[in-house]
Each structure stands twice: as C-alpha cells, then as structure tokens.
Design a protein around this motif. Structure first.
Motif, PDB file in Angstrom:
ATOM      1  N   ARG A  36      23.411  46.246  31.072  1.00  0.00           N
ATOM      2  CA  ARG A  36      23.686  47.143  32.192  1.00  0.00           C
ATOM      3  C   ARG A  36      23.514  48.606  31.802  1.00  0.00           C
ATOM      4  N   TYR A  50      19.106  41.376  29.121  1.00  0.00           N
ATOM      5  CA  TYR A  50      19.675  40.367  30.018  1.00  0.00           C
ATOM      6  C   TYR A  50      19.299  38.959  29.549  1.00  0.00           C
ATOM      7  N   GLU A  66      22.592  38.073  38.898  1.00  0.00           N
ATOM      8  CA  GLU A  66      22.450  39.492  38.555  1.00  0.00           C
ATOM      9  C   GLU A  66      21.066  39.778  37.979  1.00  0.00           C
ATOM     10  N   VAL A  70      18.128  42.228  39.454  1.00  0.00           N
ATOM     11  CA  VAL A  70      17.496  43.280  38.640  1.00  0.00           C
ATOM     12  C   VAL A  70      15.977  43.113  38.646  1.00  0.00           C
TER      13      VAL A  70
END
Length: 201
Positions: A36, A50, A66, A70
């Motif tokens: 993040r 990630y 998530e 992204v």
C-alpha cells in the motif's frame, strides 16, 4: 476415545498452528502495508509487493479483491484485474459485494452489458443493505435508457445509505433518470396528441 483423542491432539495442534500462526498474520500485515505504501507513492513495484503478500496467504479473498481493484483502477490492467477478482469470487461468492461491483464495472468497460448487470445483481444479493450495488446497477440501467429501473435503484441506494456516504451520487442518478423519464413521457404525450389530431407524419 481417550486413545484416539491423544493420538489426534498433536495433529490438531499442528493444523491450528499452520492456519493460525500469529507470525503468518504479522507477515501478511507487513507485506500488505508495504504494498500500500508503494502504491501511494506510485511505485511501479507495488504490484510485485501485492503478489508477495498473496504468497503469504493465497486464499485471502479480501486481499485478492484489493489487488484486483489496484490492477484495474490504478494500473489499468484489465485482464490481470479480472483474474484476481475471479479468484476472489471463486473463493467467496457470497459475502463480497464490493468485488461483484468491481467485476461489474470491469465487464461494463469491456462491453459485456449482460455480464455487468448480472454481477451488480449478485452484489445486491450478497449484501442487500449496501448501496453500491444499487448505484452501480442503476447507472447501467440509465445508460441502457431504462429510466424507471434506474429511478427505483437510485431510491433503493438512498434508503440504504444511512451514513450519507453515497448520497450525492444517488441523488445525481435519481435526478438524471427522472429528467430522462420525464422527457420520454413528454415526447410520448406529444405523439399521442398528434395521432388524435391526425397531424402525425
């Protein structure tokens, strides 16, 4: 029974430690926080970070969602985003309304209107109290010139938006759909009047 229990207890403890090792949770949180941070700094290595987080817990549907978000919204990688979202929804199709909405957005962008509508409907089914599914489906209905459906969905979103987070978006959808519907009814009335008067060409 006690013999069986004694024999099974070490295996049970091992299984528990495998799935609930606090060090694994700490490692996952650290990896996600790092990803993040990279994303916030627009670092191109964010996606790799990630992926590293998913290596810690590959079946984490929330993290898969998530990463899909992204890939789709931040990086514009539609195929990759769809892959992560599909895996998220394969693991948890029941309680992940936001992932269904994101999948719907992706399908809409790719021109799959029926697929998008189905995804938004599944988002509403997964969480009937979340306004986003109603808003997303309502926006799609607006584009498809289904004004009455868009109006109804905007109202459903407003009724469920107890914190007012989506209020402005829902009101905008409502007003746009109402304006289009009023215009359609006005045109229909004018055509009926012309038919009655015999002036319709």
């Amino acid at each position: 029974t006690r013999v069986v229990a004694r024999a099974a207890l070490p295996q049970t403890r091992a299984a528990f430690e495998l799935h609930f090792d606090i060090r694994a949770f700490d490692g996952l949180e650290t990896a996600v926080a790092h990803a993040r941070t990279l994303l916030a700094n627009r670092d191109p290595k964010a996606l790799d970070a990630y992926r590293a987080a998913l290596q810690v817990e590959r079946d984490n549907w929330s993290l898969l969602h998530e990463v899909g978000e992204v890939a789709l919204r931040n990086l514009g990688l539609h195929d990759l985003g769809r892959m992560f979202l599909s895996e998220c929804l394969r693991i948890n199709p029941w309680y992940c309304a936001p992932a269904w909405c994101t999948m719907g957005d992706l399908l809409w962008t790719q021109g799959d209107i029926e697929g998008a509508r189905d995804a938004y409907s599944k988002a509403i089914k997964a969480n009937p109290e979340h306004p986003r599914g109603y808003l997303s489906k309502g926006s799609l209905m607006l584009e498809q010139a289904q004004w009455a459906d868009a109006l109804e969905l905007a109202g459903q979103a407003l009724a469920r938006d107890l914190e007012g987070t989506h209020r402005d978006q829902a009101l905008e959808l409502h007003n746009r759909a109402l304006a289009q519907w009023d215009g359609q009814r006005k045109r229909s009335g004018e055509l009926r009047a012309q038919r009655v008067a015999g002036t319709l060409r």
